[in-house]
Design an enzyme around this catalytic site. Sequence first.
Site, PDB file in Angstrom:
ATOM      1  N   CYS A  31       0.956   6.303  12.480  1.00 40.74           N
ATOM      2  CA  CYS A  31       0.634   5.333  13.579  1.00 40.74           C
ATOM      3  C   CYS A  31       0.895   6.146  14.779  1.00 40.74           C
ATOM      4  O   CYS A  31       0.171   5.788  15.849  1.00 40.74           O
ATOM      5  CB  CYS A  31       1.857   4.328  13.752  1.00 40.74           C
ATOM      6  SG  CYS A  31       1.626   3.443  12.232  1.00 40.74           S
TER       7      CYS A  31
ATOM      8  N   HIS B 258       0.868  -1.253  -0.055  1.00 41.94           N
ATOM      9  CA  HIS B 258      -0.034   0.134  -0.014  1.00 41.94           C
ATOM     10  C   HIS B 258       0.743   1.204  -0.088  1.00 41.94           C
ATOM     11  O   HIS B 258       0.255   2.419  -0.217  1.00 41.94           O
ATOM     12  CB  HIS B 258      -1.136  -0.036   1.137  1.00 41.94           C
ATOM     13  CG  HIS B 258      -0.539   0.142   2.528  1.00 41.94           C
ATOM     14  ND1 HIS B 258      -0.676   1.572   3.198  1.00 41.94           N
ATOM     15  CD2 HIS B 258       0.147  -0.438   3.276  1.00 41.94           C
ATOM     16  CE1 HIS B 258      -0.387   1.478   4.209  1.00 41.94           C
ATOM     17  NE2 HIS B 258       0.349   0.240   4.561  1.00 41.94           N
TER      18      HIS B 258
END
Length: 396
Positions: free
Chosen positions: A325, A201
């Site tokens: 993240c 991705h």
Amino acid sequence: MRIYLDHNATTPTDPSVVAAMTNVLGEQFGNASSLHSFGQAAKIIVDDARADVAGLIGAGPQEIVFTSGGTESDNLAIRGIAEALLPTKRRHLIATSIEHEAVLHTLTALAKRDWIATLLPVDGSGVVDPQALEAVITDDTALVSVMHANNEIGTIQPLAVLAAIAHRHGAIFHTDAVQSIGKMKVNVTDLDVDLLSLSAHKCYGPKGVGALWIRRGSRLVQTMTGGKQERNRRAGTENVPGIAGLGTAARLALQRTETEADRIAALRDILEAGILRRVSGTLINGDPTRRISNTTNISFDRVEAESLLIALDLEGIAVSTGSACSSGTLQPSHVLRAMGYSSHRAQNSIRFSLGTRNTAAEIDRVIDVLPNLVDKLRNTARASSVLTQQSSLDGG
Ligand code: PLP
């Protein structure tokens, strides 16, 4: 106009990837381990993708293991090598202090068990000094893991030099190449690495699929146990549509990386120069030359990065504060902190990461919009600090 400048978080799926995956999802539902024709058709798709991924990094197809993405590839590399070397005296693991959490947290977990972990420092531009590796490596070192390009600042590490040091001490060398794949030429022989992680991705493929390249002959214990898929290295029925998507993304990356990288670098440079010229109190974070083509990370003095991110989002412009993240927390980036930046500078930084669909018109718009937004945020911050001072003077 909506402008996406967060390609290091994820990339838009290329239409040819969507087409390949849709075809497999709709037509090729076989299990690649089945002996009948349905299974064999799926196996051909998986094998073709394996050849495409291998071709992208100059490897042999049998050395590619498909995984669920970069995080699993990093885990398989580090845990797999550590476990394989458990019967030996090699219990020492080394990584850099600016690795992705997939590497850092894996080391932390192993350090609670039978292993000792050392994190290497980086300099002010995010580069590891080979002398720092020389200083800590011993003949007990099992594995050295150094990322190829950093996700937050884009800095590229001198992998071949670092790998040579590791090999001199009999250690295995792993690299997380999740952010360099598709942005620059990546060749496992030139880099002299033993294991390499990648993720679909981040290079216009689908989420939830990636690969680990394992140099032929390397001993590695599987972390996912079960069936005999992936030559006994990663159990579980293959994600055939995802793997077909990764294979297509790898083919595309091989065709277009070099030409696209130049075009994207030119846009990134225009964006960066425009911001530095039009907005006062701005600084580039990272190495201005030794970095991947699409990334610039900039600190804006006296601006809370999260507020700027939201203000830009309201204008239809998507950027990031450091790694995706860790956003949602106001922790300063571990990467910028490791580079020696103050928490103020680390908390004021925005990452702009460009991709194949970005145009010169989009970059012009960002340069136009940004100065006003920064001014407004600085004025608001100034006004609220005056109010706070006033209310403390008033005893309020
Ligand atoms: N390594 C790096 C350098 C990354 O940037 C990322 C994703 O942000 C990962 C690993 C994790 O990859 P995935 O999202 O495929 O698990």
